[in-house]
Motif scaffolding. Sequence first.
Motif, PDB file in Angstrom:
ATOM      1  N   LYS A 167       0.853  -1.182   0.000  1.00 41.11           N
ATOM      2  CA  LYS A 167       0.000   0.000   0.000  1.00 41.11           C
ATOM      3  C   LYS A 167       0.891   1.235   0.000  1.00 41.11           C
ATOM      4  O   LYS A 167       1.910   1.286   0.697  1.00 41.11           O
ATOM      5  CB  LYS A 167      -0.906  -0.002   1.228  1.00 41.11           C
ATOM      6  CG  LYS A 167      -1.973   1.074   1.219  1.00 41.11           C
ATOM      7  CD  LYS A 167      -2.876   0.920   2.434  1.00 41.11           C
ATOM      8  CE  LYS A 167      -3.984   1.967   2.434  1.00 41.11           C
ATOM      9  NZ  LYS A 167      -4.879   1.813   3.615  1.00 41.11           N
ATOM     10  N   GLN A 212      -0.059  -3.921   8.676  1.00 40.78           N
ATOM     11  CA  GLN A 212      -0.080  -2.829   7.714  1.00 40.78           C
ATOM     12  C   GLN A 212       0.680  -3.243   6.450  1.00 40.78           C
ATOM     13  O   GLN A 212       1.653  -3.990   6.507  1.00 40.78           O
ATOM     14  CB  GLN A 212       0.554  -1.576   8.316  1.00 40.78           C
ATOM     15  CG  GLN A 212       2.038  -1.731   8.640  1.00 40.78           C
ATOM     16  CD  GLN A 212       2.666  -0.409   9.029  1.00 40.78           C
ATOM     17  OE1 GLN A 212       2.045   0.637   8.913  1.00 40.78           O
ATOM     18  NE2 GLN A 212       3.906  -0.465   9.502  1.00 40.78           N
ATOM     19  N   ARG A 213       0.222  -2.749   5.330  1.00 38.27           N
ATOM     20  CA  ARG A 213       0.857  -3.058   4.054  1.00 38.27           C
ATOM     21  C   ARG A 213       1.796  -1.956   3.595  1.00 38.27           C
ATOM     22  O   ARG A 213       2.390  -2.061   2.530  1.00 38.27           O
ATOM     23  CB  ARG A 213      -0.221  -3.321   2.998  1.00 38.27           C
ATOM     24  CG  ARG A 213      -1.048  -4.567   3.295  1.00 38.27           C
ATOM     25  CD  ARG A 213      -2.054  -4.860   2.209  1.00 38.27           C
ATOM     26  NE  ARG A 213      -3.176  -3.911   2.215  1.00 38.27           N
ATOM     27  CZ  ARG A 213      -3.547  -3.182   1.180  1.00 38.27           C
ATOM     28  NH1 ARG A 213      -2.875  -3.264   0.047  1.00 38.27           N
ATOM     29  NH2 ARG A 213      -4.568  -2.351   1.261  1.00 38.27           N
ATOM     30  N   ARG A 214       1.951  -0.930   4.396  1.00 40.13           N
ATOM     31  CA  ARG A 214       2.889   0.139   4.077  1.00 40.13           C
ATOM     32  C   ARG A 214       4.300  -0.256   4.529  1.00 40.13           C
ATOM     33  O   ARG A 214       4.472  -1.155   5.354  1.00 40.13           O
ATOM     34  CB  ARG A 214       2.454   1.438   4.764  1.00 40.13           C
ATOM     35  CG  ARG A 214       1.185   2.040   4.191  1.00 40.13           C
ATOM     36  CD  ARG A 214       0.966   3.440   4.751  1.00 40.13           C
ATOM     37  NE  ARG A 214      -0.152   4.113   4.073  1.00 40.13           N
ATOM     38  CZ  ARG A 214      -1.382   4.180   4.536  1.00 40.13           C
ATOM     39  NH1 ARG A 214      -1.675   3.580   5.702  1.00 40.13           N
ATOM     40  NH2 ARG A 214      -2.322   4.810   3.877  1.00 40.13           N
TER      41      ARG A 214
END
Length: 381
Positions: A167, A212-214
């Motif tokens: 992301k 989280q995809r960050r």
Amino acid sequence: MASPARWNHVWVGTETGILKGVNLYRKQASNYMEVSSLSRAQEVCAMCWGDEQESEIFLGCRDGTVKIFSTEKGKFTEFRDCSRGEGLFRGLAVHDSSLITCVESGLVKVWKEGAHEGGNTEINAGPKIAKMRQNPEMRHCIGTGGKENDLKVWDLQRPDQPIFKAKNVRNDWLDLRVPVWVQDLQFLPGSQKIVTCTGYRQVRLYDPCCPQRRPVLEALFQEYPLTALSVTSDANCVVVGNTQGSMAIIDLRQGHLVKCLKGFAGSIRSVQCHASLPLVASCGLDRFLRVHNIEDKQLQHKVFLKSRLNCLLMTGRERWEQEEEEHQEKICSLSQENMKEEEEDEIWTMMETVQDKASRKHSTEPPPQRCRPCKKPKKIP
């Protein structure tokens, strides 16, 4: 005895389509391609090892063909037509005797050995792909990324959807979207983490295990686009290179710049760290292959290869000096044996053939004529 190509330490692919093998201790570079038949369509865009023994090298060319080079035989043994999709090869990999290709248009294809065209697996990874790499510990997993096409991790056994999709980071201080441009990526050994470098000078670390995809870490290096990266053997640092010929080592634990490596004069196209030794090889548009020591930043080897260089592979062998000494000893022993054989052949050829009496009796050849004794002239009293 193995071909001399087996003892090369670094293999480099060029824009002119030549595969070059470099022996760093002898400072020798060999071309393994017919120079008379070269064309820009044979430009080497991607390379990978064919097996763990490093007996084969796969080369992806601009015209869509994949060439297989045998380091044991020192020649090309096979050519495959893998021209599917559009654009250049952005990655090659091998898994269970199957070839994995990725082109710029985003088509990832698994070419199974002996399978018909419909039996091969295909994945659409999105447009403008810049790099595809394989997870060395889970070889059925690959990662892709490109311009406005963020990092994705795919499982070739379940190719319908990516198992991880990054992301984008939050908007900047002007509340503007941050652009995405993944230039290179690599899986960290011993974990599921992935590190990427971007065309906007960012180094990002992703952890698929986190909710989280960050990115969990981000670092910046200079002001120019990053083009290549490689993770060090201890997996604590990453070596990155940019379009201005700068190469640096960045700590992946804190995101700090550790040190810079000097001596470049052009854009860096490919970087690879040794699997266990503190060495890193790099090549680029200045036509030089360089090998630095990561610990003391010293330039240990520098070889001019005449052509613009696209990609490289470094051998995973560790006993470089001992292998060179053993190789020289084998050459000396073989040369001495050849000299002894030549001397023995000369001795046998110089010896006259001897025939016994029985063989002379039954021989059909006429007996040799004896010369009559010369008569002495009589003296006249």
